[in-house]
Design a protein around this motif. Structure first.
Motif, PDB file in Angstrom:
ATOM      1  N   PHE A   1      -8.852  -1.361   1.978  1.00 42.90           N
ATOM      2  CA  PHE A   1      -7.827  -2.298   2.444  1.00 42.90           C
ATOM      3  C   PHE A   1      -7.024  -2.823   1.256  1.00 42.90           C
ATOM      4  O   PHE A   1      -5.780  -2.814   1.258  1.00 42.90           O
ATOM      5  CB  PHE A   1      -8.494  -3.458   3.191  1.00 42.90           C
ATOM      6  CG  PHE A   1      -7.600  -4.660   3.392  1.00 42.90           C
ATOM      7  CD1 PHE A   1      -6.502  -4.603   4.232  1.00 42.90           C
ATOM      8  CD2 PHE A   1      -7.870  -5.853   2.724  1.00 42.90           C
ATOM      9  CE1 PHE A   1      -5.680  -5.714   4.414  1.00 42.90           C
ATOM     10  CE2 PHE A   1      -7.059  -6.964   2.900  1.00 42.90           C
ATOM     11  CZ  PHE A   1      -5.961  -6.890   3.747  1.00 42.90           C
TER      12      PHE A   1
ATOM     13  N   ALA B   1     -12.157   1.121   9.679  1.00 40.02           N
ATOM     14  CA  ALA B   1     -11.368   1.503   8.509  1.00 40.02           C
ATOM     15  C   ALA B   1      -9.908   1.740   8.885  1.00 40.02           C
ATOM     16  O   ALA B   1      -8.993   1.346   8.146  1.00 40.02           O
ATOM     17  CB  ALA B   1     -11.957   2.757   7.861  1.00 40.02           C
TER      18      ALA B   1
ATOM     19  N   SER C   1      -8.493  -1.241   7.037  1.00 39.96           N
ATOM     20  CA  SER C   1      -8.034  -0.668   5.769  1.00 39.96           C
ATOM     21  C   SER C   1      -6.613  -0.126   5.857  1.00 39.96           C
ATOM     22  O   SER C   1      -5.771  -0.435   5.008  1.00 39.96           O
ATOM     23  CB  SER C   1      -8.988   0.454   5.336  1.00 39.96           C
ATOM     24  OG  SER C   1     -10.307  -0.007   5.229  1.00 39.96           O
TER      25      SER C   1
END
Length: 459
Positions: free
Chosen positions: A56, A104, A108
């Motif tokens: 991230f 994710a 992210s």
């Protein structure tokens, strides 16, 4: 092109800008206190959650310069609102994630891309709307205070939300704040019209992003395979070298590169960028290392870990909100040097506690000192960099500044986190904190090279 006069600035315009910085900083640290909860719920290990957090921060860093350039082509407000929307979608997806892969993607990727789009306009608009030195210093003080508070309060708020409603509710909270910011953007007016003729350097964007990704992935790989880590880092150096050669050649040919080499010719600005990188490296590194140590090694729950971080939050709050007053009494070099000195003492205090059986509140003095030190120098470092360039380069320097800060954040989590995760013990914690102490010492030496100036009250 002339800058807008201060009276034309809409009332309350700083509110959505400061809140945007708050929620992005909050997102970078709140997951640290939910490591065990997320790991257990998604059947993942601590290293997997660390990777999501680091990616991230890394995606933000890799795309922050292109994000700053896009503000020139599409306008600052449009990029701000689009970035908020992408971020909001990512927060909702993260809240619903059935596994680490979807988390994710939401946290992210989408939140990282959204942040890279919305943060450069925050700093560009602050610079353009607050035109005199005193009001600009105060405005940056508010924005940086909210950023520092978001980063420091992330563990506390994240812990409270996770303990009461579950870790998914922390992402729902982010989505709600983003919705509120979108509603308040009606106050924001772009003082400079968009220039559709500006083109984005796609090759430069690809090279810079690839180089940064390879660098951080190489660091993350160090705890598993040192040879593979070395290969990735060497590739990162080669790709980044190719990026700078591309920028030089494009500029010599009269083109518009991703970032102008002129941004690196100002010594004071360069030193300011170094101090920014180290400040965020220390802040994010400390947040991850102390949070993971207290949860995984000491066995504290998210709320207990978050409460301990109130000391850092209090320190950041007090010193950040005092930024304007401090700037009237002390020059920027003094503030930055003093800040690194206080941070260095704080990290030493935390190192001494390694392996101790003391009450967890014994961590509070060290965290308080780190918060006080960081809060006192976040604003001067940003002001040093932003004020070194005119309005025509604010898009570029804002993107570069935020890129460096977020690169520092990702490096802090990657370097200190990798050292800790490689040996989840008191010794691993001590070595990780020692790395952050060395970063504080480097910052102190770098800040000493800044020229001695005058406080705002004497200008």
């Amino acid at each position: 092109m002339s800058e807008p006069a201060a009276p034309e600035r809409p009332r309350g315009v700083l509110v959505p800008l400061a809140l945007a910085q708050f929620i992005c900083s909050f997102a970078g640290t709140n997951m640290a206190v939910m490591i065990t909860d997320i790991s257990d719920d998604l059947n993942a290990d601590v290293g997997g959650v660390q990777t999501v957090i680091t990616l991230f921060l890394l995606i933000m860093a890799a795309l922050m310069i292109p994000g700053g350039k896009l503000t020139d082509r599409y306008g600052r407000k449009r990029c701000f609102t689009v970035g908020l929307s992408v971020y909001g979608v990512g927060a909702v997806l993260s809240a619903l994630a059935p596994g680490l892969g979807v988390l994710a993607l939401g946290n992210s990727v989408l939140e990282g891309v959204g942040t890279a789009l919305l943060i450069p306009p925050v700093y560009i608009l602050t610079t353009l709307l607050f035109t005199d030195t005193a009001s600009r210093a105060k405005a940056f003080g508010v924005v940086m205070a909210m950023g520092g508070i978001g980063a420091a309060a992330g563990p506390l708020l994240g812990g409270l939300i996770a303990s009461g409603l579950g870790w998914r509710a922390a992402f729902a909270f982010q989505a709600l704040v983003v919705a509120a910011i979108l509603i308040s953007t009606r106050r924001v007016r772009d003082p400079i019209p968009a220039d559709p003729s500006r083109k984005l350097d796609l090759l430069g964007t690809g090279l810079s992003a690839a180089g940064l990704v390879l660098l951080v992935l190489g660091i993350l790989a160090a705890d598993n395979d040192l040879r593979w880590s070395a290969v990735l880092i060497v590739l990162a150096v080669l790709v980044l070298a190719g990026f700078f050669l591309h920028v030089r050649d494009t500029e010599r040919a009269g083109g518009d590169p991703l970032v102008s080499m002129s941004l690196f010719r100002d010594k004071v600005s360069n030193i300011g960028l170094v101090t920014q990188l180290l400040q965020w490296l220390i802040l994010m590194g400390t947040s991850f290392v102390v949070s993971a140590y207290l949860q995984v090694v000491r066995g504290y729950d998210p709320i207990g870990t978050g409460v301990i971080f109130t000391a850092a939050t209090a320190g950041l709050l007090v010193s950040s909100l005092s930024a304007a007053r401090l700037a009237r009494r002390f020059d920027q070099r003094t503030l930055i040097m003093s800040g690194f000195g206080v941070v260095l003492v704080g990290t030493v205090v935390l190192i001494v506690l390694a392996g101790s059986t003391l009450n967890p509140w014994a961590f509070a003095p060290g965290l308080l000192l780190i918060g006080l030190g960081l809060g006192s120098m976040l604003t001067p470092s940003v002001n040093v960099v932003q004020s070194a360039f005119g309005a025509d380069q604010q898009g570029e320097i804002s993107g570069l500044s935020r890129c460096v800060s977020n690169l520092g954040s990702s490096l802090g989590t990657a370097i200190a986190g990798t050292i800790l995760v490689a040996g989840l013990s008191s010794h691993g914690y001590a070595f990780a904190m020692l790395t952050l102490a060395l970063a504080g010492a480097l910052g102190l030496f770098a800040a000493a090279e800044l020229p001695t100036g005058k406080p705002l009250a004497q200008r």
